[in-house]
Structure formats: C-alpha cells, structure tokens
Design an enzyme around this catalytic site. Structure first.
Site: not given
Length: 800
Positions: A562-563
């Site tokens: 989920p950067d």
C-alpha cells in the site's frame, strides 16, 4: 461504539462543513474527512440509500456522519438541498451526468447559487470524455485501471485483487482533492469544481505504471508481456512449519545477512549476487536452499531471527490471525464497534493518529430516516500564508522539509510539491534514498524523476551536531516535516514533534512507518510486500483453485501496495492539520502506518471474518455478493474482460444485450447465485467469440458494468485517458528520453495543473536554500561543505 478518546472539536477539521450525496465507494471520502473532525451531513433519499444493501460496507463508509433525508426528485427537495448548500463548505456528489441533469443539480448550478462552495464530483469515469456515461464497480476498475493485467499466475486466468483494494484509492484521492480545493477557497474566497474520476484514481494511485517504482514500471517497456508477469521471485514466499513467510531482499546488506544465514554456500559467494537481477536469474537454485532452511521452523521463529539478522521477513497471516494479532489491538488499529442495531464486529478504526490519539471511529453510521439539521457558523480561519498569486498552486507559501524515502515518502512529499508548496528534499550522500539506487552510477532514473518532481534538493548530514542544528533552524522557518524512518529515528536525531515545536509551535510533523510507532511490531522492517503479508491481503490475494501449500498461488507479488495509497492518506491528514492550525494556532504530530491503510481497505472483509471465524478466505474471481461476475475470456490471445452484475435490473439488461435465455428463477440475485456456474459458463461462451472491446461496448451500452483488461502500455492511448489529458510528458536532463507522467490528482475548474520541474540531483539547491532560509553567506556555506555538514553537487547544474 468504541470511542477514540479525542473530542470532536480537538480534531483538525473541526468546523469544516460537508454535505455528502455520494454512493458506494465514494462514501469513504467523507468518512475519512469526518474521522479528521469534519461535520458531515449524509443526505439520503426517502427509505434510505441503495448502498445500505451492503450493511457492513455502508456502516464503515458512513461512520462519524450525521444523517438526513431529502427527496431530490421533487422540486421542494432539490430546492431544500440547494439552500442547505449555502451553509456548507464542501459538497460531495456522485450523480451520473444524466442524473444530475434530470435533477437540475449540476455542479454548475451549485456553483452559480453559491460561488464560495467547493463541489466535488466523484464518478466512475469522470464528468467528461467518451466514457462519461459508462458504469463501473471495483472489479471493472481493476480491469480497466491496469491492476488485473499483472495479477494471476503466468499462463492462467487473471486474478481480481481482494475487495476493497481498488475502491479505497477513490475515496482517498477525492479527500485530498477536496482539501486542496478548500485551501484555495480559504485563500481566495472563490469556490471550485473538482472532477474526480475513479478510473484515473486507480490508474495513478493503486500502483501506477508511470510512477514511483514497483513492477508496475514495466508499463514503460514496449515488451510488457501479454501474459501475467512472473512475479514469484520478486518477493518470494516459502512454506514453513505453520504456514508461509515472505522474504524481501532488496539492499546488499540484507542479501549478505541471508547468505550468512544459509551458511555461505560457495555457489553464491560471487559479489555479483549482491545485485537483485543476479539473484532473480538464479532463483531456481537459490530458493530451494532458502526453502530447506525455513521448512522446519515456525513463522514467529523465522520472523524473529530475520529481524535479529537484519533480514526483512514476514509471516503470511489469514484474516482470523490478523484479527487476533496483539499488535493491532495495542495500537488501536482494530477495535470492537457497534456497526448498527444488533451488529457488532471487529473493524479497522482509521488511517492515522493525531497528537497521539486515533482519529477514527467515534459514532455509528446514521440510521435511516435521519433528520439532521443544518450547520453551525464556520470558525474564523487564517492559514497565515501570503496572498495567493495568479497561477500559483493552492499550497504555495507552505514550506515542507521532506525527509521521506522510497515510494511512500516520495509520494507524500510530491503531492504537496505538485500543489505549489516549497518542498525541500533533504538527503545525505552517505545514506542515499533507495529510489536513487536503482541505476548503478547514476543519481537519476525514471522512478526518482516521477516521484520527486517539483522539489528542491538539500544535501545535509543530520547526524552531525552542526547539521542537526541547521535543520532545527530550518524547521523554525517551515510549516511541515515529513519522515518515514524506523520508529524512534526522528526522536534520536532530536527532531520529534515536541522538540521541533519548542522552536516552532506551528510545526506539523508527520512520522510514518510500516507498522506505526507503538506495538510489538513497531520495529519490523517495512516494505509493502511485508505489510500485505501481515495484514491479510496476501492471504486473500491468492488463487483459491491452487494447491494451498503452493507459494505460487499468492498473486500479489507484482505490486508495491500500500505504499502509494498510504502516502496519499497521510497527505490528507497533514493538510487537515494545516487547516486545523488556522483555527488553533498550533501544529500537530501525525503518526501513520502503512499497515493501517491496508486494514482500512479490508474493513468489510475483516468485519465478516470477526462475525464468522474461519469462514473468510480468498474468493478469487468468484464474488460472493453478485452473479454473474468475474473475469471472462474473449477472442484473441490472452484477451479478457470483467463483467459484474450487482442488481436485478442489470441482470435483465445483460440478458437483453447477450441473448442469454430468460428464466424467471434467475430474476433475483439469490437464484442467480445458486446457479452461478451455469450462468457464467453461458456468458463465457458469449464473450469468447467477441473481442474485449466488443464485449465492453455492447454491455456498457446496455448499462451493464463491464470493461476490457487494459495493459499498462495501453493506458497512454486509451481514449478516455487521452481525452481527459491524464498523462503529460516529463523531461529531465539526466534521463535519456522524456517519460510519461500523471498529469494531476483530479480535474479542477481553476486550480492549475502541477508544474513539471525536474527532480533535484543530490544537493542541487543546497547553496540557495541555505542562503534563503538561514541567511548563510557564501564563505560560511563553503566552510560547512568542506566540513561535510553540507553537500553540493560536483558540478552545478544549469539554473532550473
């Protein structure tokens, strides 16, 4: 409902007044703004919103809101809404173009009646372009947004990601765009229309083909495969005594620690294996050695030893194991909550903490038939920024000291830089940003150029006493500090919020990490693949038809999620703190964890798992709540489309468009779910004789959600993205050729598109920044450069 312990009027967006007319995934936009303190009035039609049919999803997307009913199909109801909009700051709506026109409630009408109002339209494909009237859901957006084409086993059927992953980014993007427009309104007194396309949000936000690195960057290669990428070696998964673990060997030191753990096998002693490509090429020989080492040990034993050796390793947890994890209980990431009458479940609380307290669930979603009243008076707000010049971005005048690294850090700072803030990228040559290290011998590559555009570069040794003092002096003249080091690093440098607030009470400090600053996992190494593993996403993003023990069944290896979305969610909280500071005069400490972003995406799934322990697992392309739905083969080599029938009306339209047999027993969803296999086999026969474009055209013309699987290189020529100018061309003197880049977060009526200033070379602007911010003379700067405290490029680039 379990409270957060923070008073509503202490939250940064307290006093912000929002009308929420949205449906479905778009509802999560106002939910996040409500978490941060906004007063959100959710307007529903008599009898309640259609999205209430998803009881758990509705409850999570609408918590912390007030409720009211209005019949907008009547003149009185429409007039009442128009009058109420005069009391609001922001109005969120997700009407189709045709629906808005039929109601007479278009963005233009709202703007004409209330020129100060910010109107945010959140639609499937945007308010303009050839796809304007198409319909979509999460799965359709996964297909057309470039997610599906890199998910699944090579040679197999593309695999849809778990529910929530795609829909999440739409709400977060809309929240950021809404606050950007609101800041512009505060500074100019003039409202804005913000046109948010869910399609573009997915293309640019989940894991962009033309953005900070990940395997998605293959989108810039002409040789992007027509099949799914073989991602098994990217972040390999290995069986162990009680499940699976994932290994992320990125840095040279991490590989060398793994080499030592393996007993230093001679065939891998060559220094060339320090490089990731060499290890990928030798995976068929290397991975069996690692598998043999891991086979007899438990996940906890392996993760603990990996941490002791400095090796990024994480256990692959199921939703049930996530719900039972002590870490998420201690951090408040997961809480027991009353979602509605008789419905209590364990669910994610929210994205961030503000000043040490979770900004999350406080009150349940409003019950049907709510009679919420209007809004109170808006608080006086002065952002303390200079007058906004013509053509300037809404955040011009804000100064940001950006210590962020890798993808998350790059995304967070870039969002502020794109909107006009002066973002100073602080680096130390001894510890270069990992994004710079993707090309040997160079300080620039497309990934860094995409991620760091519009920033200035400062070379500074923060570990020296002189450098630390210079940073504190800069913080005294700045608004925001951004960092995503290991927890405790900022404090060890002397840059905690408390310490910086002593020299600048208005400073906002964002400290982010993989698992947050508290809890037993706080010191775990943080890469997106390990976060996914620890939050249940990897467990759910697997092929349910494959052997459960086969590591290749896990299909999330080709993404850095989920950067990107965690960076966007943190940006929303930081900008909220800027707005809140105008009311209180004080800054704030924002703490965010990538893990919390992943948990929020899985909210409804985790809630169901808490209600039915042991029953929730990977569903693959079979969606439990609709039929027919899934991924269907089309005519041509490796050609696919997604079709998703959610309602009985869509089923009737599908039958009329395809010629499938009419059968009264299939008119209702339960009957179709019972005969899913039969129906989907018949639909597959129909799609197999047509191209993806033909399937999409026929079904969309009938009002049925459908889309062809779009491959990453084809995003650049997609008619809707071209018509809306979704991409521009980014040039950099250190790149061999220009590269495509995302043009904007949303289409604004007056906010200018971001500039495309080149990303800085290391220390490129050190001299200018030190002169401007600190008033240092040329000789003083020279002395600090000689001492190694400041760093400048060997050759000063041409003025840019």
């Amino acid at each position: 409902m379990s409270g957060t312990g923070i008073r509503h009027d202490e939250l940064p967006l307290s006093g912000l007044r929002i009308i929420d007319l949205t449906e479905g995934d778009a509802e999560s936009c106002a939910r996040y703004l409500a978490d941060l303190g906004a007063d959100v009035l959710r307007i529903e039609p008599p009898g309640g919103s259609e999205s209430r049919s998803d009881r758990i999803g509705f409850a999570l997307r609408n918590a912390n809101k007030r409720g009211a009913e209005l019949d907008l199909d009547t003149a009185d109801g429409a007039d009442a809404l128009l009058a109420l909009a005069g009391e609001a700051d922001i109005l969120l709506e997700s009407f189709t173009h045709a629906r808005a026109e039929s109601l007479g409630l278009t963005p233009e009408r709202f703007g004409a009646a209330h020129p100060q109002l910010v109107v945010v339209s959140i639609t499937d494909f945007g308010r303009t372009g050839p796809y304007r009237d198409r319909v979509a859901d999460e799965d359709v957006l996964a297909a057309t947004g470039g997610v599906l084409c890199r998910s699944g086993q090579p040679g197999g059927v593309p695999l849809l990601p778990p529910a929530g992953i795609v829909g999440q980014i739409v709400g977060v993007h809309a929240a950021w765009a809404a606050l950007v427009a609101y800041v512009k309104r505060l500074r100019t007194g003039v409202g804005e229309h913000v046109d948010v396309s869910a399609f573009e949000s997915v293309v640019h936000g989940v894991d962009p083909a033309f953005g900070a690195q990940g395997s998605a960057a293959a989108g810039r290669a002409e040789t992007f495969p027509t099949d799914r990428p073989d991602a098994a070696a990217f972040y390999p998964v290995f069986p162990c005594a009680d499940g699976h673990v994932r290994l992320c060997l990125l840095a040279t030191r991490q590989w060398r620690a793994m080499f030592a753990w393996l007993g230093e096998p001679a065939e891998f002693a060559d220094p060339r294996f320090d490089a990731i490509p060499a290890r990928f090429a030798a995976a068929d020989r290397l991975h069996p050695l690692i598998a043999a080492l891991f086979a007899g040990r438990t996940r906890d034993e392996l993760v603990a030893e990996g941490a002791a050796r400095g090796i990024p390793l994480g256990g692959m947890l199921s939703p049930d194991e996530v719900l039972a994890a002590e870490h998420f209980r201690e951090t408040g990431s997961l809480v027991e909550a009353e979602l509605g009458e008789g419905l209590r479940a364990r669910v994610p609380s929210g994205y961030v903490t503000v000043d040490g307290v979770r900004a999350g669930l406080r009150t349940p979603a409003p019950a049907p038939g709510g009679r919420g009243t209007g809004f109170g008076a808006a608080p006086a707000q002065d952002l303390g920024l200079p007058e906004l010049g013509a053509g300037a971005g809404p955040l011009a005048g804000l100064r940001v000291l950006d210590l962020g690294i890798i993808v998350f850090g790059a995304e967070l700072g870039r969002l502020f830089a794109d909107q006009g803030a002066d973002v100073v990228k602080v680096e130390n040559n001894a510890y270069p940003d990992g994004l710079r290290q993707t090309r040997r011998g160079g300080g620039m590559n497309p990934s860094f150029a995409w991620a760091q555009r519009n920033k200035r570069g400062l070379g500074l040794d923060l570990r020296s006493s002189e450098g630390a003092q210079l940073f504190r002096e800069m913080a005294a003249a700045s608004d925001i500090v951004l960092a995503n080091f290991k927890p405790g690093t900022l404090a060890s440098l002397g840059f905690s919020h408390a310490e910086l607030a002593a020299v600048n009470p208005r400073i906002i400090v964002s400290d982010s990490s993989a698992f947050g600053s508290r809890g037993p996992w706080r010191r775990r190494m943080g890469y997106g693949p390990l976060v996914r593993a620890s939050c249940g996403i990897s467990h759910l993003w697997r092929d349910p038809a494959a052997d459960p023990g086969d590591p290749a069944a896990f299909c999330d290896g080709s993404t850095v999620y989920p950067d990107h979305v965690a960076g966007h969610a943190t940006a929303v909280a930081v900008l909220a703190a800027v707005i809140g500071r105008a009311r209180t005069g004080r800054g704030a400490a924002i703490d965010s964890a990538q893990a919390d972003a992943a948990l929020v995406a899985l909210g409804p799934t985790l809630a169901r798992a808490s209600l039915r322990p042991g029953e929730v697992t990977a569903e693959g392309n079979t969606r439990r709540d609709r039929a027919p739905a899934g991924v269907f083969r089309c005519a041509g080599q490796d050609q696919w489309c997604v079709v998703s029938v959610r309602t009985d009306d869509q089923w009737r339209r599908l039958v009329a468009a395809t010629g499938l047999p009419e059968d009264p027993s299939l008119d209702a969803t339960p009957g179709r779910r019972e005969r899913r296999a039969e129906i989907e086999a018949a639909l597959a026969e129909w799609t197999a004789t047509r191209t993806p474009g033909e399937v999409t055209g026929i079904l969309q013309a009938a009002g049925v959600p459908a889309a062809a699987m779009l491959r990453l290189p084809d995003e650049l020529t997609d008619p809707q993205l071209v018509a809306r100018g979704a991409f521009r061309t980014l040039e950099h003197p250190q790149l061999s050729a220009p590269v495509p880049t995302n043009a904007r977060i949303a289409r604004f009526s007056s906010v200018p598109d971001p500039q495309l200033r080149p990303a800085p070379m290391p220390g490129e602007h050190t001299r200018r920044i030190c002169a401007e911010l600190l008033g240092l003379s040329g000789p003083a700067i020279d002395d600090l450069v000689t001492a190694g405290v400041l760093q400048v490029p060997d050759r000063v680039p041409a003025e840019r």
